[in-house]
Design a protein around this motif. Structure first.
Motif, PDB file in Angstrom:
ATOM      1  N   ALA A 110      92.233 -15.937  -7.240  1.00 42.43           N
ATOM      2  CA  ALA A 110      90.982 -15.400  -6.680  1.00 42.43           C
ATOM      3  C   ALA A 110      91.195 -14.938  -5.142  1.00 42.43           C
ATOM      4  N   ARG A 111      91.590 -15.762  -4.415  1.00 45.94           N
ATOM      5  CA  ARG A 111      91.799 -15.570  -2.894  1.00 45.94           C
ATOM      6  C   ARG A 111      92.503 -14.352  -2.937  1.00 45.94           C
ATOM      7  N   LEU A 112      93.742 -14.154  -3.366  1.00 48.46           N
ATOM      8  CA  LEU A 112      94.812 -12.939  -3.356  1.00 48.46           C
ATOM      9  C   LEU A 112      93.827 -11.860  -3.444  1.00 48.46           C
ATOM     10  N   SER A 113      93.359 -11.863  -4.965  1.00 48.78           N
ATOM     11  CA  SER A 113      92.276 -10.886  -5.272  1.00 48.78           C
ATOM     12  C   SER A 113      91.320 -10.302  -4.249  1.00 48.78           C
ATOM     13  N   GLN A 114      90.568 -11.408  -3.694  1.00 41.50           N
ATOM     14  CA  GLN A 114      89.642 -11.045  -2.436  1.00 41.50           C
ATOM     15  C   GLN A 114      90.406 -10.360  -1.378  1.00 41.50           C
ATOM     16  N   LEU A 115      91.549 -10.900  -0.951  1.00 38.92           N
ATOM     17  CA  LEU A 115      92.299 -10.203   0.021  1.00 38.92           C
ATOM     18  C   LEU A 115      92.710  -8.605   0.031  1.00 38.92           C
ATOM     19  N   VAL A 116      93.047  -8.273  -1.213  1.00 39.68           N
ATOM     20  CA  VAL A 116      93.332  -6.899  -1.532  1.00 39.68           C
ATOM     21  C   VAL A 116      92.182  -6.001  -1.889  1.00 39.68           C
ATOM     22  N   LEU A 117      91.145  -6.406  -2.200  1.00 45.55           N
ATOM     23  CA  LEU A 117      90.030  -5.736  -2.485  1.00 45.55           C
ATOM     24  C   LEU A 117      89.437  -4.844  -1.278  1.00 45.55           C
ATOM     25  N   PRO A 118      89.465  -5.232  -0.122  1.00 44.99           N
ATOM     26  CA  PRO A 118      88.875  -4.250   0.846  1.00 44.99           C
ATOM     27  C   PRO A 118      89.740  -2.988   1.170  1.00 44.99           C
ATOM     28  N   ALA A 119      91.220  -3.290   0.923  1.00 46.39           N
ATOM     29  CA  ALA A 119      91.927  -1.875   1.007  1.00 46.39           C
ATOM     30  C   ALA A 119      91.921  -1.078  -0.377  1.00 46.39           C
ATOM     31  N   MET A 120      91.756  -1.762  -1.633  1.00 49.03           N
ATOM     32  CA  MET A 120      91.598  -0.924  -2.682  1.00 49.03           C
ATOM     33  C   MET A 120      90.154  -0.216  -2.862  1.00 49.03           C
ATOM     34  N   ARG A 121      89.134  -0.833  -2.270  1.00 50.58           N
ATOM     35  CA  ARG A 121      87.646  -0.283  -2.329  1.00 50.58           C
ATOM     36  C   ARG A 121      87.836   0.968  -1.376  1.00 50.58           C
ATOM     37  N   GLN A 122      88.503   0.864  -0.192  1.00 49.21           N
ATOM     38  CA  GLN A 122      88.703   1.945   0.806  1.00 49.21           C
ATOM     39  C   GLN A 122      89.454   3.093   0.154  1.00 49.21           C
ATOM     40  N   GLN A 123      90.541   2.718  -0.713  1.00 50.35           N
ATOM     41  CA  GLN A 123      91.091   3.632  -1.494  1.00 50.35           C
ATOM     42  C   GLN A 123      90.558   4.284  -2.593  1.00 50.35           C
ATOM     43  N   GLN A 124      89.312   3.681  -3.024  1.00 50.75           N
ATOM     44  CA  GLN A 124      88.633   3.927  -4.346  1.00 50.75           C
ATOM     45  C   GLN A 124      89.384   3.922  -5.583  1.00 50.75           C
ATOM     46  N   ALA A 125      90.583   2.953  -5.312  1.00 49.75           N
ATOM     47  CA  ALA A 125      91.644   2.923  -6.456  1.00 49.75           C
ATOM     48  C   ALA A 125      92.372   1.531  -6.427  1.00 49.75           C
ATOM     49  N   GLY A 126      92.964   1.201  -7.480  1.00 47.84           N
ATOM     50  CA  GLY A 126      93.590  -0.100  -7.515  1.00 47.84           C
ATOM     51  C   GLY A 126      93.601  -0.703  -8.724  1.00 47.84           C
ATOM     52  N   LYS A 127      94.515  -1.536  -9.096  1.00 47.02           N
ATOM     53  CA  LYS A 127      94.606  -2.484 -10.262  1.00 47.02           C
ATOM     54  C   LYS A 127      94.723  -3.934  -9.726  1.00 47.02           C
ATOM     55  N   ILE A 128      94.323  -4.856 -10.441  1.00 47.91           N
ATOM     56  CA  ILE A 128      94.516  -6.279 -10.354  1.00 47.91           C
ATOM     57  C   ILE A 128      94.891  -6.819 -11.607  1.00 47.91           C
ATOM     58  N   ILE A 129      96.078  -6.942 -11.942  1.00 49.93           N
ATOM     59  CA  ILE A 129      96.644  -7.674 -13.432  1.00 49.93           C
ATOM     60  C   ILE A 129      96.819  -9.073 -13.400  1.00 49.93           C
ATOM     61  N   ASN A 130      95.945  -9.836 -13.976  1.00 45.27           N
ATOM     62  CA  ASN A 130      96.131 -11.180 -13.807  1.00 45.27           C
ATOM     63  C   ASN A 130      96.687 -11.786 -15.219  1.00 45.27           C
ATOM     64  N   ILE A 131      97.678 -12.591 -14.945  1.00 43.84           N
ATOM     65  CA  ILE A 131      98.412 -13.135 -15.902  1.00 43.84           C
ATOM     66  C   ILE A 131      97.863 -14.432 -16.435  1.00 43.84           C
ATOM     67  N   SER A 132      97.408 -14.320 -17.634  1.00 43.47           N
ATOM     68  CA  SER A 132      96.427 -15.354 -18.184  1.00 43.47           C
ATOM     69  C   SER A 132      97.429 -15.852 -19.315  1.00 43.47           C
ATOM     70  N   SER A 133      97.129 -16.450 -20.393  1.00 39.43           N
ATOM     71  CA  SER A 133      97.682 -16.820 -21.590  1.00 39.43           C
ATOM     72  C   SER A 133      96.768 -16.900 -22.700  1.00 39.43           C
ATOM     73  N   ILE A 134      97.548 -17.142 -23.824  1.00 40.53           N
ATOM     74  CA  ILE A 134      96.617 -17.001 -25.049  1.00 40.53           C
ATOM     75  C   ILE A 134      95.836 -18.658 -24.940  1.00 40.53           C
ATOM     76  N   ALA A 135      96.433 -19.359 -24.064  1.00 42.46           N
ATOM     77  CA  ALA A 135      95.755 -20.926 -23.741  1.00 42.46           C
ATOM     78  C   ALA A 135      94.260 -20.517 -23.129  1.00 42.46           C
ATOM     79  N   GLY A 136      94.168 -19.322 -22.537  1.00 42.74           N
ATOM     80  CA  GLY A 136      92.772 -18.908 -22.086  1.00 42.74           C
ATOM     81  C   GLY A 136      91.727 -18.727 -22.995  1.00 42.74           C
ATOM     82  N   ARG A 137      92.044 -18.645 -24.344  1.00 43.72           N
ATOM     83  CA  ARG A 137      91.299 -18.259 -25.566  1.00 43.72           C
ATOM     84  C   ARG A 137      91.166 -19.271 -26.506  1.00 43.72           C
TER      85      ARG A 137
END
Length: 277
Positions: free
Chosen positions: A112-139
């Motif tokens: 969550a914290r790393l995602s927060q940290l990259v978001l200002p730059a991505m918002r400025q770019q108006q583009a970006g992808k955050i890929i979160n490695i979850s698991s079938i354990a999440g469902r």
């Protein structure tokens, strides 16, 4: 499909699927930063062209420094792959609150914290992808992994909320849900289960659990299977919300969806019965 070369930050890059992500993305010509605590384990990907950074996802200063380094050197971050994580496997009763909190520090709060940290730059770019490695354990649930499953359920919920909030800024959020994949995970799970619950009231079930994990590990998919899903998510202009892959991932999720809860519980319970010699 996008062929644009991107600046990509991969956490958990010292082993397993995180390291495989770096290799595959380098081969595609992207600028890839591999970040992890064990810098010495990333010398191989550095030789392949990766930019290697020390990163502790439980330390805010470390996370801030990592993101600032990438932005200073490249001026942007196009993709963040939150791959750092581990499984705390033991009977629920045997896990201390300190260990449970650490499970969440690594698997949830670091992501969550790393995602927060990259978001200002991505918002400025108006583009970006955050890929979160979850698991079938999440469902779906399983025994001797309550805190790991809880952390991945949290990753799923956070990702779903982020996706809606960030869509107006051109930022996409993708979940990758692996099943059984060859990595350090199985060995660590076995060690933790035996350490915390191998000699107490759960010891008979732990023996069955360990046997099941070893059997799954023997048939686990190669990390490249999950790396291909990450590549699809990065290359696609409109990626899926969730990508599922790895040994038994899709069948288990389907069975969990179709079976009544008590029947699914019984199925899982059968997998932790002590195995006969």
């Amino acid at each position: 499909m996008s062929t644009t070369r991107k600046v990509i930050l991969v956490t958990g890059a010292s082993a397993g699927i995180g390291k495989e992500f770096v290799k595959v993305l380098l081969a595609d010509g992207h600028t890839v930063y591999g970040a992890a605590r064990r810098v010495e384990n990333m010398m191989d990907i550095q030789q392949l062209g990766a930019k290697v950074l020390p990163l502790d996802v439980t330390n805010d200063e470390s996370m801030v420094q990592t993101v600032q380094t990438v932005l200073t050197e490249q001026g942007r971050i196009d993709v963040l792959i939150n791959s750092a994580g581990f499984g705390l496997n033991a009977a629920f009763e045997d896990v201390s609150m300190a260990d449970a909190r650490y499970q969440f520090e690594v698997n949830v709060f670091g992501l969550a914290r790393l995602s927060q940290l990259v978001l200002p730059a991505m918002r400025q770019q108006q583009a970006g992808k955050i890929i979160n490695i979850s698991s079938i354990a999440g469902r779906m649930p399983s025994p001797f992994a309550a805190w790991y499953h809880a952390s991945k359920h949290a990753v799923e919920a956070i990702s779903d909320s982020m996706r809606i909030e960030l869509q107006p800024f051109g930022i996409q959020v993708v979940l990758i849900e692996p099943g059984s994949v060859k990595s350090e995970w199985g060995g660590i799970a076995i060690d933790n289960a035996l350490k915390h619950s191998g000699n107490g009231p759960y010891q008979d079930m732990v023996r069955g659990y360990v046997a099941t994990v070893r059997d799954m590990d023997a048939r686990a998919s190669e990390p490249a299977v999950i790396a291909r899903l990450v590549k699809k998510a990065i290359d696609s202009r409109r990626p899926r919300i969730r990508y599922v892959g790895g040994f038994m991932a899709k069948p288990l999720l389907l069975i969990h969806k179709l079976l009544p809860a008590r029947l699914f519980d019984a199925l899982l319970a059968s997998q932790i019965k002590p195995k006969k010699p």
